[in-house]
Design a protein around this motif. Sequence first.
Motif: not given
Length: 260
Positions: A131-137, A7-28
């Motif tokens: 592949g995530v962006v194309a899949a979501l679209q 009925s609905l596909l619920a998705l986490d963002f970080d670590g599922v759709l987007c890899n922001g590890l480099r940004e996490y480190f720099q912000t931290s």
Amino acid sequence: MAHSPPSLLALDFDGVLCNGLREYFQTSWRVYRQIWPEQSLTLSLEEMEWKFGQLRPVITVGWEMPLLLRAILEGTPSQEILQDWPKVRDRLLVAYHLSATDLGERVDSSRDRWIQTDWQSWLALHDFYDGVVAALQRWQAQGQPLAIVTTKEQRFVAYLLEQADLFFPPEAIYGKEQQQPKTNILKALQSTYGAPLWFVEDRLGALLQVAATPELEATELFLATWGYTTAGDRAQAEAHPRIHLLSLEEFCQFPHWLSP
């Protein structure tokens, strides 16, 4: 047995759709230098970033990230961090007279300043998984209801999605502002969309909480093995009767995740 789409596909963002590890480190690191400007370093930045990446799965909310760096630089054993992060985190909060609220404000304001002054360098540190962006679209074009359920601030998620030519209405992004556990958000979504929901998350603890919630017993649970998980997480998930392991390749082949 064929399975109908959820009925609905619920998705986490970080670590599922987007890899922001480099940004996490720099912000931290930016926030860390605000709090401990005079501390000498026991590791190089490269070594710190590598260890931060290895231990990132313990983080549940962004304000914890500077504390993870502090634990690393104090020489806290990795195994202790992996096995008992809440205890390590709370010990550091007390030792340095810090609060989750203050740390959260520092992390968010650091991001805000960075985006305002040099948004291109900030954006460049985020990578949507292959592949995530194309899949979501494709799923949106097919009319599959989607929602993002994350502990990241909604505005940051919306901004990153927009830059990737992905457009989610605000009511489809449930961020940190909700100030509710993901189980409550999923129950509210189920009351709107009906059962069954499918929920994809890279944090095992969040999936276990859903699995222990009677009202969500019809929800199909998937651990994103390409995200911020450990070998122990994956082994525990594989042994759990409610949780399915999902590879990135399989993720992009939705809705055939449960095909025999």
